[in-house]
Design a protein around this motif. Structure first.
Motif, mmCIF file in Angstrom:
data_model
loop_
_atom_site.group_PDB
_atom_site.id
_atom_site.type_symbol
_atom_site.label_atom_id
_atom_site.label_comp_id
_atom_site.label_asym_id
_atom_site.label_seq_id
_atom_site.Cartn_x
_atom_site.Cartn_y
_atom_site.Cartn_z
ATOM 1 N N TYR A 29 5.081 22.541 3.071
ATOM 2 C CA TYR A 29 5.152 21.094 3.263
ATOM 3 C C TYR A 29 3.884 20.564 3.920
ATOM 4 O O TYR A 29 3.120 21.300 4.545
ATOM 5 N N LYS A 36 -0.756 21.110 -0.996
ATOM 6 C CA LYS A 36 0.493 21.790 -1.390
ATOM 7 C C LYS A 36 0.461 22.221 -2.857
ATOM 8 O O LYS A 36 0.706 23.374 -3.187
ATOM 9 N N THR A 330 7.517 22.829 -2.847
ATOM 10 C CA THR A 330 6.745 21.962 -1.960
ATOM 11 C C THR A 330 7.510 20.657 -1.726
ATOM 12 O O THR A 330 8.330 20.243 -2.545
ATOM 13 N N PRO A 334 9.820 18.298 5.191
ATOM 14 C CA PRO A 334 10.554 19.572 5.090
ATOM 15 C C PRO A 334 12.070 19.386 5.163
ATOM 16 O O PRO A 334 12.819 20.157 4.561
ATOM 17 N N HIS A 350 3.059 25.147 6.721
ATOM 18 C CA HIS A 350 2.600 23.773 6.847
ATOM 19 C C HIS A 350 1.151 23.710 6.376
ATOM 20 O O HIS A 350 0.346 24.590 6.721
#
Ligand code: ADP
Ligand code: MG
Length: 360
Positions: A29, A36, A330, A334, A350
């Motif tokens: 995320y 991502k 992705t 989140p 992350h």
């Protein structure tokens, strides 16, 4: 099969990153433009030797560099395997599997079967027959070792035949090639047909869960009228082929028809429903591969939450978890994933401005 390590160097905005993914769901995320999709693209690139976003593979190389490098350790039934890929701005690609140089990119695809679901790839599946044919052929390629050779031969003979047509050759000259063409075309068609039949069995159950009230029909069309003998058809269509300068019918025109009732799926379903249909197709394909040759695919699902409500996010994540495969998803937020799962993701990463950190 799963990736146990992934190194990315000079790929898009990622200068250098190392990920230690886990089996099961890996959540990536970060904000828009953080990198991502680039991580998924890197995994895809390693499995396919090309991108799912741009057909210009040079564009994936980081702007400040002259080559990209990808490296992964794969956990296979027969033990660990190491895959490395280097792509230069000049266009040259170097691939190594366990230290050995690999010449054909199809060897990569065999080693690392990948299922990708992105907002772009799902609209593609409804735009034209080419990507639907590629979908069938992905499965046919993995399911039947005869397919790759037969399909390569179809393409070779077709090229030759079209060249003759453009030169205005007489039919007696072309007929010689047609014997070969017909033989390979029938071989390719039989494998594809058989593949779509097997896929349909699995697909019913998954579509039943994702789109219970929708009557979706998936069928295979071979690229010419199935009631006509192909050799005869080629002879009958000679003057038409000559006029257009290429072979109008044949296995290069095969298609996967997706219909709801009497309408093409893209005219009958919403975007969210189409996304679920594509997910069902990809999940069925991965499951079938596992049944047929006991090989897991790796699933890449970009921007999973988009266009799906909470209930369908849950359903999709449950189906993905149930495949037992390694999955990379992705999301910007989140929580959109975590809240839709019964158990936390196996691992979370992350991404921020091309830098990747694991969340402990
Ligand atoms: N060749 C490149 N070199 C450097 N940066 C790039 C290159 N190609 C794309 N980018 C940048 O990489 C960033 C990450 O893109 P992307 O992975 O699509 O982000 P996300 O999916 O997180 O929204 C974007 O800001 C894009 O402009
Ligand atoms: Mg993205």
């Amino acid at each position: 099969m799963s990736l146990t390590r992934l190194n990315i160097e000079a790929f898009r905005n990622i200068q250098s990153a190392q990920l230690i993914p886990a089996p099961g769901i890996n959540l990536i995320y970060g904000q828009n433009g953080s990198g991502k999709t680039s991580i998924l693209e890197a995994i895809y690139f390693l499995g396919m030797g090309r991108s799912f976003r741009s057909h210009l593979s040079q564009r994936v190389i980081n702007n400040d560099d002259d080559k990209l490098t990808l490296f992964a350790t794969l956990n296979l039934a027969r033990g660990d395997s190491k895959i490395g890929l280097r792509r230069f701005r000049s266009g040259e690609t170097e691939v190594r599997i366990d230290g050995e140089k690999v010449k054909r990119l199809s060897t990569l695809a065999e080693t690392l079967p990948i299922q990708v679901i992105t907002p772009e790839s799902f609209s593609l599946l409804f735009e034209g027959p080419k990507s639907r044919r590629q979908f069938i052929d992905w499965g046919a390629f993995h399911a039947d070792p005869q397919f790759y050779g037969a399909w390569t031969n179809v393409r070779r003979v077709l090229k030759q035949r079209n060249q003759l047509l453009r030169n205005g050759s007489s039919y007696s000259n072309i007929q010689f090639w047609d014997q070969e063409f017909v033989r390979y075309a029938e071989q390719v068609t039989e494998i594809r047909n058989h593949y779509v039949d097997s896929l349909n069995e699995l697909l019913k159950g998954i579509i039943g869960e994702f789109l219970p009230s929708v009557d979706v029909k998936v069928s295979f069309t071979r690229g010419w009228d199935s009631k006509t003998d192909f050799a005869e058809l080629l002879e009958n269509q000679y003057s038409r082929d000559l006029a257009t300068g290429h072979t109008v019918s044949g296995p290069h025109k095969a298609d996967l028809r997706l219909r709801v009732g009497t309408l093409p799926a893209q005219d009958a379903l919403s975007r969210g429903q189409l996304k679920l249909l594509v997910c069902a197709l990809r999940i069925a394909q991965g499951k079938l591969l596992k049944q047929q040759i006991d090989k897991h695919s790796i699933y890449l699902v970009d921007d999973l939450p988009s266009e799906l409500d909470a209930q369908h996010r849950q359903l999709l994540l449950k189906q993905l978890t149930d495949t037992g495969a390694q999955v990379f998803v992705t999301a910007i937020d989140p929580a959109a994933i975590v809240d839709s799962l019964h158990t936390p993701p196996s691992r979370m990463f992350h991404v921020e401005q091309g830098r990747v950190t694991v969340i402990e």
